[in-house]
Design a protein around this motif. Sequence first.
Motif, PDB file in Angstrom:
ATOM      1  N   VAL A   7       0.837  -1.210   0.000  1.00 57.65           N
ATOM      2  CA  VAL A   7       0.000   0.000   0.000  1.00 57.65           C
ATOM      3  C   VAL A   7       0.865   1.251   0.000  1.00 57.65           C
ATOM      4  O   VAL A   7       0.534   2.250  -0.658  1.00 57.65           O
ATOM      5  N   ASP A   8       1.995   1.202   0.696  1.00 60.81           N
ATOM      6  CA  ASP A   8       2.909   2.339   0.724  1.00 60.81           C
ATOM      7  C   ASP A   8       3.387   2.672  -0.682  1.00 60.81           C
ATOM      8  O   ASP A   8       3.424   3.847  -1.092  1.00 60.81           O
ATOM      9  N   SER A   9       3.739   1.644  -1.457  1.00 62.36           N
ATOM     10  CA  SER A   9       4.194   1.859  -2.830  1.00 62.36           C
ATOM     11  C   SER A   9       3.079   2.451  -3.689  1.00 62.36           C
ATOM     12  O   SER A   9       3.324   3.346  -4.515  1.00 62.36           O
ATOM     13  N   ILE A  10       1.858   1.974  -3.499  1.00 60.58           N
ATOM     14  CA  ILE A  10       0.725   2.493  -4.272  1.00 60.58           C
ATOM     15  C   ILE A  10       0.492   3.969  -3.959  1.00 60.58           C
ATOM     16  O   ILE A  10       0.270   4.787  -4.859  1.00 60.58           O
ATOM     17  N   ILE A  11       0.549   4.329  -2.680  1.00 58.31           N
ATOM     18  CA  ILE A  11       0.317   5.719  -2.279  1.00 58.31           C
ATOM     19  C   ILE A  11       1.398   6.632  -2.855  1.00 58.31           C
ATOM     20  O   ILE A  11       1.108   7.708  -3.403  1.00 58.31           O
ATOM     21  N   VAL A  12       2.657   6.208  -2.732  1.00 59.56           N
ATOM     22  CA  VAL A  12       3.765   7.017  -3.262  1.00 59.56           C
ATOM     23  C   VAL A  12       3.616   7.216  -4.763  1.00 59.56           C
ATOM     24  O   VAL A  12       3.795   8.325  -5.286  1.00 59.56           O
ATOM     25  N   SER A  13       3.263   6.148  -5.477  1.00 61.93           N
ATOM     26  CA  SER A  13       3.108   6.237  -6.934  1.00 61.93           C
ATOM     27  C   SER A  13       1.975   7.191  -7.313  1.00 61.93           C
ATOM     28  O   SER A  13       2.119   8.017  -8.226  1.00 61.93           O
ATOM     29  N   ASN A  14       0.856   7.101  -6.626  1.00 60.09           N
ATOM     30  CA  ASN A  14      -0.300   7.932  -6.971  1.00 60.09           C
ATOM     31  C   ASN A  14      -0.073   9.406  -6.658  1.00 60.09           C
ATOM     32  O   ASN A  14      -0.571  10.288  -7.377  1.00 60.09           O
ATOM     33  N   ILE A  15       0.651   9.687  -5.579  1.00 57.29           N
ATOM     34  CA  ILE A  15       0.833  11.082  -5.167  1.00 57.29           C
ATOM     35  C   ILE A  15       2.037  11.727  -5.842  1.00 57.29           C
ATOM     36  O   ILE A  15       1.973  12.864  -6.316  1.00 57.29           O
ATOM     37  N   LEU A  16       3.159  11.001  -5.911  1.00 58.85           N
ATOM     38  CA  LEU A  16       4.415  11.600  -6.378  1.00 58.85           C
ATOM     39  C   LEU A  16       4.822  11.166  -7.782  1.00 58.85           C
ATOM     40  O   LEU A  16       5.702  11.798  -8.381  1.00 58.85           O
ATOM     41  N   GLY A  17       4.238  10.095  -8.295  1.00 49.73           N
ATOM     42  CA  GLY A  17       4.566   9.686  -9.657  1.00 49.73           C
ATOM     43  C   GLY A  17       5.543   8.525  -9.727  1.00 49.73           C
ATOM     44  O   GLY A  17       6.016   7.999  -8.714  1.00 49.73           O
ATOM     45  N   ASP A  18       5.867   8.150 -10.963  1.00 44.82           N
ATOM     46  CA  ASP A  18       6.672   6.951 -11.208  1.00 44.82           C
ATOM     47  C   ASP A  18       8.120   7.095 -10.744  1.00 44.82           C
ATOM     48  O   ASP A  18       8.724   6.122 -10.289  1.00 44.82           O
ATOM     49  N   ASP A  19       8.697   8.279 -10.864  1.00 45.49           N
ATOM     50  CA  ASP A  19      10.094   8.454 -10.444  1.00 45.49           C
ATOM     51  C   ASP A  19      10.251   8.209  -8.949  1.00 45.49           C
ATOM     52  O   ASP A  19      11.222   7.573  -8.503  1.00 45.49           O
TER      53      ASP A  19
ATOM     54  N   GLY B  26       8.642  13.129   2.714  1.00 45.99           N
ATOM     55  CA  GLY B  26       7.445  12.862   3.506  1.00 45.99           C
ATOM     56  C   GLY B  26       7.161  11.378   3.621  1.00 45.99           C
ATOM     57  O   GLY B  26       6.702  10.908   4.667  1.00 45.99           O
ATOM     58  N   ALA B  27       7.431  10.612   2.545  1.00 46.53           N
ATOM     59  CA  ALA B  27       7.237   9.162   2.598  1.00 46.53           C
ATOM     60  C   ALA B  27       8.173   8.530   3.621  1.00 46.53           C
ATOM     61  O   ALA B  27       7.772   7.663   4.403  1.00 46.53           O
ATOM     62  N   ALA B  28       9.435   8.992   3.613  1.00 49.68           N
ATOM     63  CA  ALA B  28      10.397   8.465   4.583  1.00 49.68           C
ATOM     64  C   ALA B  28      10.023   8.882   6.005  1.00 49.68           C
ATOM     65  O   ALA B  28      10.101   8.071   6.944  1.00 49.68           O
TER      66      ALA B  28
ATOM     67  N   TYR C 156       1.645  13.786   4.983  1.00 47.33           N
ATOM     68  CA  TYR C 156       2.914  14.461   4.719  1.00 47.33           C
ATOM     69  C   TYR C 156       3.099  14.808   3.238  1.00 47.33           C
ATOM     70  O   TYR C 156       3.534  15.921   2.911  1.00 47.33           O
ATOM     71  N   MET C 157       2.769  13.854   2.360  1.00 48.58           N
ATOM     72  CA  MET C 157       3.047  14.071   0.936  1.00 48.58           C
ATOM     73  C   MET C 157       1.995  14.942   0.261  1.00 48.58           C
ATOM     74  O   MET C 157       2.327  15.850  -0.493  1.00 48.58           O
ATOM     75  N   ARG C 158       0.734  14.673   0.541  1.00 43.74           N
ATOM     76  CA  ARG C 158      -0.327  15.457  -0.109  1.00 43.74           C
ATOM     77  C   ARG C 158      -0.701  16.685   0.721  1.00 43.74           C
ATOM     78  O   ARG C 158      -0.847  17.783   0.184  1.00 43.74           O
ATOM     79  N   GLY C 159      -0.857  16.497   2.035  1.00 42.07           N
ATOM     80  CA  GLY C 159      -1.283  17.613   2.876  1.00 42.07           C
ATOM     81  C   GLY C 159      -0.205  18.673   3.039  1.00 42.07           C
ATOM     82  O   GLY C 159      -0.464  19.874   2.898  1.00 42.07           O
ATOM     83  N   PHE C 160       1.030  18.247   3.331  1.00 40.31           N
ATOM     84  CA  PHE C 160       2.119  19.188   3.581  1.00 40.31           C
ATOM     85  C   PHE C 160       3.029  19.382   2.379  1.00 40.31           C
ATOM     86  O   PHE C 160       3.937  20.224   2.424  1.00 40.31           O
TER      87      PHE C 160
END
Length: 283
Positions: free
Chosen positions: A48-60, A206-208, A196-200
């Motif tokens: 789920v962590d990987s899915i969230i990071v991908s959706n919010i921050l993108g493929d890189d 933020g993921a770390a 952290y990633m979307r709100g702030f």
Amino acid sequence: MRLKRSADMEKGLNCELERNGALVGRKFMEFFLPSVMMAASISLSLIVDSIIVSNILGDDALAAVNLILPITLCYTAVSGMFGIGSASCISMLKGRLDAQAANKCLTLSCIAWAFVSLIGVLLGLFCTWQVAGFLSGESGLTQLVADYLRVYLLGSPFTFVTLIFPYIIKSDGQPRLSSTALVIANATNLVLDVVYMRGFGMGIEGAALATITGNAVGTGLYLIYVFSKGRSLRLSRLRRADLKLYGDMFRMSVSSIFGQALMFAKMWIFNMIVTETAGQAGL
């Protein structure tokens, strides 16, 4: 009369065996279910962590997180000796009624936790870029990897707590606490990923930070064990000869250590091959 007495004895023995079987079954489930919860929460958290990071921050960003997985496996391998190995030794020593040696295993694990945590923090302070370069290769993602890795390494004390001490706490008869704290830590991580990633708008840092904050919450919950009256393990004074217990811990956890070490090598080699052949898109 003798036949009747023999029948009564046999009946009593059967009842005793049934009670013992029921007790063993309950005790097995008491430890089995929390262990399943721990494993499931870790696996689901990674996915789920990987899915969230991908959706919010993108493929890189997702590619950068994948490049950092070998470090996570390295942490797990190191912790195997002081977590799984120590818990196995403690269980064996408690079975021998050697409480003093069991306490020394706990003390040695605490010393090891402080040592490996210090190494992680020092790497985060002075060697982040070098480690990020080793992990990212020619992917062009070194900056993203370094941004994530710096926060992750500086939070090593909390990470190692959640990797080492759940097994020790479980071996001291508190499996529910060990699993509950780990589940809550992983759930906190997932919620704070979004905050952290979307709100702030903190990006990959933020993921770390969400991961480290979740581990910090888990560490706080494990303090319940420290102040628990029901725990049997205590810190103990050590002698030089007690260091041989590290060898026992290693022997008890050698399969876990080498398994994670091989996974580390596999993931790093795989990442390098994909980077060379397919670039960032392949990751």
